[in-house]
Motif scaffolding. Structure first.
Motif, PDB file in Angstrom:
ATOM      1  N   GLY A 117      47.758  50.354  40.941  1.00  0.00           N
ATOM      2  CA  GLY A 117      48.000  48.817  40.293  1.00  0.00           C
ATOM      3  C   GLY A 117      47.557  47.547  41.363  1.00  0.00           C
ATOM      4  N   LYS A 118      46.180  48.045  41.850  1.00  0.00           N
ATOM      5  CA  LYS A 118      45.434  46.988  42.654  1.00  0.00           C
ATOM      6  C   LYS A 118      45.031  45.949  41.617  1.00  0.00           C
ATOM      7  CE  LYS A 118      45.951  48.979  46.858  1.00  0.00           C
ATOM      8  NZ  LYS A 118      46.923  48.755  47.519  1.00  0.00           N
ATOM      9  N   PRO A 119      44.958  44.567  42.263  1.00  0.00           N
ATOM     10  CA  PRO A 119      44.341  43.622  41.119  1.00  0.00           C
ATOM     11  C   PRO A 119      42.652  43.925  41.321  1.00  0.00           C
ATOM     12  CG  PRO A 119      44.752  42.802  43.347  1.00  0.00           C
ATOM     13  CD  PRO A 119      45.500  43.973  43.507  1.00  0.00           C
ATOM     14  N   LYS A 120      42.320  43.745  39.909  1.00  0.00           N
ATOM     15  CA  LYS A 120      40.861  43.752  39.242  1.00  0.00           C
ATOM     16  C   LYS A 120      39.786  43.622  40.536  1.00  0.00           C
ATOM     17  CE  LYS A 120      40.290  45.153  34.789  1.00  0.00           C
ATOM     18  NZ  LYS A 120      41.302  44.703  33.942  1.00  0.00           N
ATOM     19  N   ALA A 121      39.602  42.551  40.942  1.00  0.00           N
ATOM     20  CA  ALA A 121      39.041  41.861  41.832  1.00  0.00           C
ATOM     21  C   ALA A 121      38.768  42.766  43.328  1.00  0.00           C
ATOM     22  CB  ALA A 121      39.176  40.554  42.253  1.00  0.00           C
ATOM     23  N   GLU A 122      40.160  43.113  43.629  1.00  0.00           N
ATOM     24  CA  GLU A 122      40.067  44.043  44.907  1.00  0.00           C
ATOM     25  C   GLU A 122      39.421  45.292  44.641  1.00  0.00           C
ATOM     26  OE1 GLU A 122      44.139  44.407  46.543  1.00  0.00           O
ATOM     27  OE2 GLU A 122      43.499  46.296  47.398  1.00  0.00           O
ATOM     28  N   ILE A 123      39.749  45.934  43.350  1.00  0.00           N
ATOM     29  CA  ILE A 123      39.231  47.175  42.914  1.00  0.00           C
ATOM     30  C   ILE A 123      37.887  47.371  42.857  1.00  0.00           C
ATOM     31  CG2 ILE A 123      39.047  48.917  41.175  1.00  0.00           C
ATOM     32  CD1 ILE A 123      42.066  48.236  40.244  1.00  0.00           C
TER      33      ILE A 123
END
Lengths: 371, 307
Positions: A125-131
């Motif tokens: 469930g990491k944020p999109k930008a971090e992924i």
């Protein structure tokens, strides 16, 4: 017993560091009744943080079972597994901060390279930008930037291997488990990946637990090796300790080539059947028996013309190996002995089959076994 | 050189002739079994209806006209054939729901079989095929025994005290759905199983290892991988359910007619063969359109690229 020294304490190098994985008396039994098989038999081992730890053994020795217990794919029949001090034995695999590189990579065929690497992060469930950022960093780490949008079926075995590594490293696990990841690659690629793996471990600082049946792989890559056989760990130590001071016949036989000699324990060391007495190193946990086996590596002995000292024998075969030559010697009363000598360019071997020779054993060359 | 070219040309012709010869058995079967009957149907749909069934050999569009429109026999006004439309819609609706239900029940069944030990899977597949041994008509009548007012379901519910008087299931769409789901379930399970059996279950482990829960593994790993099987199964179930005849006629009665019954009616009591032929072709067009839409959407969303 003044000149006989005990092998170095194998856990010495681990003591100074924090413990990452602590396996306490783990057993795994498959089947019941007549089909009952103890894949793992009361195994205890501690693996330090940031260590490259290898489980080495032939197929069926329990090394993969131990890995699967740590990953959570199997539950131990008895015993505990601690990760940084916490008991994780009962947690499902998705609740353990541990990732696996599978033997055949097990890449998701319906996803791209980038999709595979992102999977674990998405599940966390990491944020999109971090992924996006992490995936890019991982692709760079394994040098696969150009192939991010390829399907995994469209890349080579070596590239799949890199993707599998990147996928497992992306969620930054506390421990990375590698199940014979190099066995499907050809020799040249395997050598490259060995170096690559060491680099990745160094750059990420993650604890690696590496499973292999290839002794060379284990020796070249590991900080410490656990040699396993029939569900038990026989010896744990640095590659050098394992190679120079094998504690049991199986370990000595499995790793490198070895000469086995039988003899009787004396005050100074071991007395062989031909009357020669050798100084030996003693293994840990040695029982007080009088008939013992010692091992001497072929490169720790030297071939000489028949002399008063050394082990006398007749040279039977001379085998040329390019980098070195193997001399097969029939010892008087002590069986066969192989001596390995480095080749010099242009120099013909000094001995030929049939010669009467002696074998000079170097100091500290002989190691007594405990079994 | 010219000589050689001549030879090459002759060899090429012989090659082509041989290919046609070799293909001829297949071509004959395809023509007799598929193209021929379709052609007959197409021709009949453009003929006038005979007085006692059969057709008159004169061109007429009356059959096609009757598919969509309805001429009142008393005042001769033209109306929309809403009875036909109702039946079309019911057929499509029930076929879609049946496909959905067989998917819901077939998926876990196929998963169960695919995760058994290899030597036990054959036994489970064998059990799945047992219903095929009995004629569908018999099985459908047997099902009446389950759904009718004095049947097993109602008796059981009354016995348990959940209801006082029987629920009407027989001769409703529920009964038709129940029957069709039962009859077509194996057609869904078998292709699903074929897809699932090929799954490398280490991928499932890899999913768990990468923090996916059971549901996430199902959604993100298993379903995408068995999508080809889901598509194949859905096609195999949807097509025969759309044209189903036996189940709606035995369990649905006269009120819940489906396309198959409507068509059968035209060739029987209706004595309107051109209309029957036109309806049949309409059914085929619906099936083809549905398939095209389905396959195209499935391909777009990345299914079928497994392996």
């Amino acid at each position: 017993m003044s000149d006989a020294k005990t092998a170095e304490n194998p856990s010495k190098s681990a003591n100074s560091r924090k413990i990452a994985v602590d396996v306490q008396g783990a057993s795994k039994i498959f089947g019941t009744g007549a089909d009952r098989v103890a894949a793992l038999d009361n195994v205890s081992v501690t693996i330090a943080e940031n260590e490259f730890f290898t489980l080495l053994g032939p197929s069926g020795c329990g090394k993969t079972t131990l890995l699967r217990l740590i990953a959570g794919f199997e539950q131990p029949t008895a015993g505990q597994i601690l990760l940084e001090g916490q008991d994780i034995s009962s947690l499902p695999p998705y609740a353990r901060p541990v990732n696996t590189v599978f033997q055949n990579y097990a890449l998701f065929p319906h996803m791209t390279v980038a999709g595979n690497i992102a999977f674990g992060l998405e599940m966390l469930g990491k944020p999109k930008a971090e992924i996006k950022q992490t995936v890019a960093a991982m692709l760079k780490l394994v040098r696969m930037e150009d192939l991010a949008n390829r399907k995994t079926s469209q890349i080579s075995g070596g590239q799949q291997q890199r993707v599998a590594l990147a996928r497992a490293l992306a969620p930054r696990p506390k421990v990375l488990l590698l199940d014979e990841p190099l066995s499907a690659l050809d020799l040249k690629l395997r050598k490259e990946m060995q170096i690559e793996l060491k680099r990745l471990q160094h750059e990420t600082g993650i604890t690696f637990i590496f499973v292999t049946h290839d002794q060379e792989e284990a020796l070249t890559m590991s900080d410490r090796i656990a040699v396993m056989s029939k569900g038990k760990i026989l010896q744990v130590g640095s590659p050098r300790e394992i190679y120079d001071h094998p504690a049991e016949r199986f370990v000595a036989n499995f790793i490198g080539e070895t000469n086995f000699l039988e003899g009787e324990r004396t005050k100074k060391g071991v007395k062989l059947a031909n009357g020669v007495e050798l100084a030996v190193s003693l293994p840990e946990g040695l029982a007080g028996k009088s008939q013992v086996t010692i091992v001497i590596r072929p490169e720790h002995a030297r071939l000489t013309a028949r002399a008063k000292t050394g082990l006398p024998g007749i040279l039977r075969h001379v085998v040329f190996f390019g980098t070195d030559t193997h001399y097969h010697v029939d010892l008087d009363a002590c069986g066969e002995f192989i001596v390995r000598e480095q080749n010099n360019r242009g120099a013909a071997p000094a001995f030929k089959a049939g010669d009467k020779v002696s074998i000079a054993i170097g100091e500290n060359a002989a190691q007594m076994l405990r079994d | 050189m010219a000589h050689a070219a001549h030879h090459a040309e002759a060899a090429r012709r012989k090659d082509i002739r041989n290919r046609w010869m070799l293909a001829s058995p297949a071509l004959v079967i395809i023509f007799l079994a598929a193209v021929g009957p379709l052609f007959v149907m197409l021709v009949y749909s453009f003929l006038a209806k005979g007085d006692f069934g059969n057709v008159k050999w004169e061109f007429s569009t009356q059959g096609w006209f009757n598919v969509v429109f309805y001429r009142d026999i008393f005042d001769d006004t033209l109306g929309f054939a809403d009875a036909n439309m109702t039946i079309f819609w019911r057929s499509v609706r029930l076929a879609l729901i049946t496909t959905g239900l067989t998917l819901v029940f077939g998926f876990p069944t196929a998963y169960f079989i695919a995760t058994r030990q290899p030597n036990k899977r054959d036994m489970w597949l064998f059990l799945i095929t047992i219903p095929f041994w009995t004629n569908i008509l018999i099985r459908t009548f047997a099902m009446q025994e389950i759904v009718r007012n004095e049947g097993i379901i109602n008796s059981a519910l009354i016995w348990m005290g959940l209801i006082d008087s029987p629920i009407q299931i027989m001769f409703t769409e529920w009964a038709v759905l129940f029957g069709m789901t039962y009859v077509y379930l194996p057609l869904m399970v078998l292709p699903l199983y074929a897809s699932m059996e090929k799954i490398d279950f280490r991928l499932v482990e890899a999913g768990y290892d990468l923090y996916a829960t059971r549901l996430q593994v199902l959604r993100r790993v298993i379903i995408p991988l068995v999508k080809p099987g889901m598509i194949a199964g859905s096609i195999l179930v949807f097509i025969p359910s759309l044209g189903a005849y036996v189940t709606p006629s035995v369990l649905g009665g006269g009120k819940n007619m489906m396309l198959g019954n409507l068509i059968a009616l035209q060739f029987g009591a209706g004595r309107d063969w051109p209309l029957g032929a036109a309806l049949s072709i309409t059914l085929m067009v619906i099936v083809t359109a549905a398939l095209l839409i389905y396959v195209r959407n499935a391909a777009k969303s990345g299914g079928g690229a497994h392996g």
